[in-house]
Design a protein around this motif. Structure first.
Motif, PDB file in Angstrom:
ATOM      1  N   UNK A 175       0.832  -1.206   0.000  1.00 21.73           N
ATOM      2  CA  UNK A 175       0.000   0.000   0.000  1.00 21.73           C
ATOM      3  C   UNK A 175       0.866   1.254   0.000  1.00 21.73           C
ATOM      4  N   UNK A 176       1.887   1.263   0.858  1.00 23.05           N
ATOM      5  CA  UNK A 176       2.755   2.434   0.969  1.00 23.05           C
ATOM      6  C   UNK A 176       3.516   2.684  -0.328  1.00 23.05           C
ATOM      7  N   UNK A 177       4.101   1.626  -0.901  1.00 27.73           N
ATOM      8  CA  UNK A 177       4.872   1.781  -2.135  1.00 27.73           C
ATOM      9  C   UNK A 177       3.970   2.241  -3.273  1.00 27.73           C
ATOM     10  N   UNK A 178       2.770   1.693  -3.346  1.00 25.23           N
ATOM     11  CA  UNK A 178       1.838   2.050  -4.418  1.00 25.23           C
ATOM     12  C   UNK A 178       1.479   3.529  -4.382  1.00 25.23           C
ATOM     13  N   UNK A 179       1.154   4.044  -3.210  1.00 26.11           N
ATOM     14  CA  UNK A 179       0.737   5.454  -3.147  1.00 26.11           C
ATOM     15  C   UNK A 179       1.930   6.389  -3.325  1.00 26.11           C
ATOM     16  N   UNK A 180       3.123   5.976  -2.915  1.00 31.97           N
ATOM     17  CA  UNK A 180       4.309   6.810  -3.140  1.00 31.97           C
ATOM     18  C   UNK A 180       4.580   6.971  -4.630  1.00 31.97           C
ATOM     19  N   UNK A 181       4.492   5.880  -5.374  1.00 36.07           N
ATOM     20  CA  UNK A 181       4.714   5.944  -6.818  1.00 36.07           C
ATOM     21  C   UNK A 181       3.590   6.728  -7.498  1.00 36.07           C
ATOM     22  N   UNK A 182       2.364   6.551  -7.030  1.00 37.02           N
ATOM     23  CA  UNK A 182       1.238   7.267  -7.628  1.00 37.02           C
ATOM     24  C   UNK A 182       1.347   8.774  -7.422  1.00 37.02           C
ATOM     25  N   UNK A 183       1.971   9.166  -6.303  1.00 34.27           N
ATOM     26  CA  UNK A 183       2.074  10.597  -5.965  1.00 34.27           C
ATOM     27  C   UNK A 183       3.262  11.236  -6.687  1.00 34.27           C
ATOM     28  N   UNK A 184       3.297  11.068  -8.002  1.00 35.93           N
ATOM     29  CA  UNK A 184       4.349  11.675  -8.814  1.00 35.93           C
ATOM     30  C   UNK A 184       3.743  12.604  -9.856  1.00 35.93           C
ATOM     31  N   UNK A 185       3.033  12.033 -10.813  1.00 36.15           N
ATOM     32  CA  UNK A 185       2.521  12.819 -11.939  1.00 36.15           C
ATOM     33  C   UNK A 185       1.718  14.059 -11.527  1.00 36.15           C
ATOM     34  N   UNK A 186       0.931  14.028 -10.435  1.00 30.80           N
ATOM     35  CA  UNK A 186       0.121  15.213 -10.120  1.00 30.80           C
ATOM     36  C   UNK A 186       0.869  16.319  -9.364  1.00 30.80           C
ATOM     37  N   UNK A 187       2.107  16.076  -8.905  1.00 31.29           N
ATOM     38  CA  UNK A 187       2.746  16.973  -7.939  1.00 31.29           C
ATOM     39  C   UNK A 187       3.008  18.372  -8.494  1.00 31.29           C
ATOM     40  N   UNK A 509       9.337  13.789  -9.424  1.00 25.80           N
ATOM     41  CA  UNK A 509       9.840  12.445  -9.118  1.00 25.80           C
ATOM     42  C   UNK A 509      10.747  12.454  -7.894  1.00 25.80           C
ATOM     43  N   UNK A 510      11.158  13.644  -7.449  1.00 27.36           N
ATOM     44  CA  UNK A 510      11.902  13.730  -6.202  1.00 27.36           C
ATOM     45  C   UNK A 510      11.010  13.535  -4.990  1.00 27.36           C
ATOM     46  N   UNK A 511       9.721  13.867  -5.156  1.00 24.56           N
ATOM     47  CA  UNK A 511       8.764  13.690  -4.064  1.00 24.56           C
ATOM     48  C   UNK A 511       8.680  12.232  -3.624  1.00 24.56           C
ATOM     49  N   UNK A 512       8.930  11.345  -4.563  1.00 24.10           N
ATOM     50  CA  UNK A 512       8.830   9.900  -4.331  1.00 24.10           C
ATOM     51  C   UNK A 512       9.792   9.420  -3.249  1.00 24.10           C
ATOM     52  N   UNK A 513      10.953  10.069  -3.128  1.00 25.33           N
ATOM     53  CA  UNK A 513      11.974   9.583  -2.190  1.00 25.33           C
ATOM     54  C   UNK A 513      12.242  10.567  -1.063  1.00 25.33           C
ATOM     55  N   UNK A 514      11.424  11.600  -0.927  1.00 21.07           N
ATOM     56  CA  UNK A 514      11.664  12.576   0.132  1.00 21.07           C
ATOM     57  C   UNK A 514      11.425  11.937   1.502  1.00 21.07           C
ATOM     58  N   UNK A 515      12.294  12.204   2.475  1.00 18.96           N
ATOM     59  CA  UNK A 515      12.111  11.619   3.813  1.00 18.96           C
ATOM     60  C   UNK A 515      10.743  11.944   4.403  1.00 18.96           C
ATOM     61  N   UNK A 542      12.240   6.233  -9.037  1.00 18.51           N
ATOM     62  CA  UNK A 542      12.505   7.673  -9.041  1.00 18.51           C
ATOM     63  C   UNK A 542      13.647   8.022  -9.987  1.00 18.51           C
ATOM     64  N   UNK A 543      14.729   7.251  -9.928  1.00 22.38           N
ATOM     65  CA  UNK A 543      15.900   7.531 -10.760  1.00 22.38           C
ATOM     66  C   UNK A 543      15.585   7.317 -12.240  1.00 22.38           C
ATOM     67  N   UNK A 544      14.860   6.249 -12.553  1.00 23.30           N
ATOM     68  CA  UNK A 544      14.518   5.971 -13.956  1.00 23.30           C
ATOM     69  C   UNK A 544      13.633   7.085 -14.513  1.00 23.30           C
ATOM     70  N   UNK A 545      12.627   7.512 -13.754  1.00 30.02           N
ATOM     71  CA  UNK A 545      11.757   8.578 -14.228  1.00 30.02           C
ATOM     72  C   UNK A 545      12.512   9.889 -14.370  1.00 30.02           C
ATOM     73  N   UNK A 546      13.465  10.133 -13.452  1.00 29.57           N
ATOM     74  CA  UNK A 546      14.291  11.338 -13.564  1.00 29.57           C
ATOM     75  C   UNK A 546      15.124  11.299 -14.838  1.00 29.57           C
ATOM     76  N   UNK A 547      15.711  10.155 -15.144  1.00 34.62           N
ATOM     77  CA  UNK A 547      16.523  10.030 -16.359  1.00 34.62           C
ATOM     78  C   UNK A 547      15.689  10.300 -17.607  1.00 34.62           C
ATOM     79  N   UNK A 548      14.462   9.781 -17.622  1.00 31.99           N
ATOM     80  CA  UNK A 548      13.571  10.028 -18.762  1.00 31.99           C
ATOM     81  C   UNK A 548      13.289  11.521 -18.905  1.00 31.99           C
TER      82      UNK A 548
END
Length: 566
Positions: A175-187, A509-515, A542-548
């Protein structure tokens, strides 16, 4: 203290009474490199306090602000009085409009919670998925999470949707991983697009222009994130069985982001995109039935929802779209932007305007404080919230969904109290950015980085990624780096609007790994201390999306993809 710059006439004013100041990119020993490296000290202080010393964001921002003032006065020769006035102007901007928008947005969301309508909205999302846990998880994490990001931001989408996915029966860490990844495109368009509004105010670039460019970058993520969520929930089987509905949901979300960012109220981009993506999924699931294994069937709500309850649950989001659309209406003799703009405030900041100079000796435009009073997104959200309170308080089912004007006002007070630390943090970060910008620290760093030439476009999103990863906020990242990106772009011959937009999109995509986000997710799924595990699971994405994004922005700076830009 620096001598008066050419073009400024101060012959009639004793220096002891009035000190003029203009930024100098070679203030330290006549060296651009030394000046830029000294200008990096406040940022280094901020990041070190936040990460190595593990101090709260507010303490880190205060330490960085003191460092920035010290660098400005002792290193760059800025009068202390002007440095303090710059900090005061930044704090004022951090409070109005930045935190006015954020607090209003969060209050607007809280109204649906205290009225008990939020539960109906959650169940509406659950009912759409035809009993398929994977579809419901995708819709809640991506569409509903996007809606919450549009209205509230600041970690609320992660906390709320993670708890909802757990309630559906999804494992805690999943659940946690899913919502972290989802919380990228809208940020990028989160909290009524406050990251973009902030960047526009700091750089002078029209916020609508920045939004239009982001609308040519962020949708690329939105197109693929729903499919990635299916993979996270159920591996290759989930992706193989459900890719059509994920493609439709992500595709419509991306198209709505693309269109709304440039042709509608950019503040509403994610609201429109989230609702459009959800509607597309509803239609798709009426025409196509997924093949659902027994182990992926979700829990069914015992009590069916009535059409009236669904309508009232969705009503706040329809109202906010209507209010913003009316505020942007400029047709048929009704010029709402002009009418609302009559109440705008434009203030030459006392003691700063006229003494802070541009390189040509004219008064610096950054010393002018501007505030939309009626057309401000925060004001429009307050109006929307009052309308929601009125409608809910007059509803006939008040016994099950209690709402009165007093309840709404109490909710507003509670929201301000709960946000007081965030308010102080953002105001301090804005003070830091204003001191760095107006003293010339950002100018020196940007000019120095521009030496990389056209390659800077390739690195531009990395700054936004780093800023958001450390601060947990795309708004704070833009406050720190937007002007730097603009300066570097001008010096390197790259469109500054593209680079400011890239800073914002990189922050997505930085939001994904913020503490901050990792801690919120770990807390929401009742797994405190699991932040390192979550980081290991999401950092690769996060890194792959940043590279793209880096490659995309670089190609957009060249004729190869420059046609994509508005």
């Amino acid at each position: 203290m620096h001598p008066t710059r050419e073009g400024a006439s101060v012959a009639t004013t004793p220096p002891a009474v009035l000190a003029f100041y203009a930024p100098d990119v070679a203030a330290v020993g006549g060296s651009l490199t030394a000046t830029a490296l000294l200008g990096l000290v406040p940022l280094a202080v901020f990041f070190l306090l936040l990460t190595a010393a593990r101090r709260p964001a507010l303490h880190s921002a205060l330490g960085a602000l003191l460092a920035a003032l010290s660098v400005a006065v002792l290193g760059y020769g800025m009068p202390l009085r002007l440095g303090a006035l710059s900090a005061a102007q930044g704090m004022a901007f951090g409070l109005f409009p930045v935190m006015l928008i954020v607090v209003s947005a969060l209050w607007f969301y809280e109204l649906t919670v205290v009225s008990n309508r939020f539960e109906d909205l959650r169940r509406s999302f659950n009912a759409v998925g035809r009993g398929d846990l994977r579809v419901q998880a995708m819709l809640i994490a991506f569409c509903f999470g996007g809606l919450l990001e549009a209205l509230a931001g600041f970690g609320a989408p992660v906390a709320i949707t993670a708890a909802m996915l757990m309630a559906l029966g999804l494992p805690r860490i999943t659940s946690a991983v899913t919502v972290l990844v989802a919380n990228t495109a809208p940020v990028a368009f989160g909290a009524m697009a406050i990251p973009i509004t902030t960047a526009g105010n700091l750089t002078g670039i029209p916020a609508g222009d920045i939004a239009g460019v982001i609308g040519r970058q962020s949708p690329l993520l939105a197109l693929f994130v729903p499919q990635l969520l299916l993979f996270l929930v159920d591996g290759w089987r989930g992706l193989r069985q459900l890719w059509p509905v994920a493609l439709v949901t992500g595709g419509v979300f991306a198209l709505a982001q693309f269109w709304c960012s440039a042709h509608f109220a950019y503040e509403l981009t994610d609201v429109v995109a989230a609702l459009a993506g959800f509607a597309a999924a509803v239609l798709m699931l009426r025409l196509w039935t997924p093949r659902t294994p027994d182990d992926q069937r979700s829990r069914v709500d015992a009590e069916p929802l009535t059409g009236r309850r669904v309508t009232l649950a969705v009503l706040p989001y329809l109202l906010v779209i209507a209010v913003f659309a009316l505020a942007k209406l400029d047709a048929g003799g009704l010029r709402m932007p002009e009418l609302l703009g009559a109440a705008d405030i434009q203030l030459n900041w006392p003691g700063l305007y006229g003494t802070l100079l541009a390189p040509d000796g004219s008064p610096a435009g950054s010393a002018v404080y501007k505030l939309e009073v009626l057309g401000n997104p925060g004001t429009l959200l307050l109006l929307s919230g009052l309308l929601v309170t009125l409608v809910y308080s007059r509803a006939k089912d008040a016994d099950r969904f209690p709402m009165t004007p007093r309840t709404g006002l109490a909710c507003a007070g509670r929201t301000v109290r709960n946000m007081r630390r965030a308010i102080a943090t953002v105001a301090t970060v804005m003070a830091l950015s204003y001191v760095m910008n107006q003293s010339g620290q950002t100018l020196a760093i940007g000019t120095w980085l521009a030496a990389t030439g056209g390659l800077f476009a390739l690195l531009s999103p990395v700054l936004g990624w780093l800023g958001t990863a450390v601060t947990g906020s795309d708004t704070s990242s833009n406050a720190l780096f937007a002007t730097l990106q603009q300066t570097a772009g001008k010096a390197a011959g790259i469109d500054p609007t593209l680079l400011v937009a890239a800073n914002t999109t990189g922050g997505v995509v930085g939001k994904l790994i913020s503490p901050q986000n990792l801690t919120i997710a770990a807390t929401a799924v009742e797994q405190p201390g699991s932040e390192r595990l979550l980081l290991r699971k999401v950092v690769g994405y996060s890194v792959v999306m940043l590279a793209v994004l880096c490659v995309l922005v670089f190609l957009q700076s060249l004729p190869v993809l420059s046609w994509m830009l508005p």
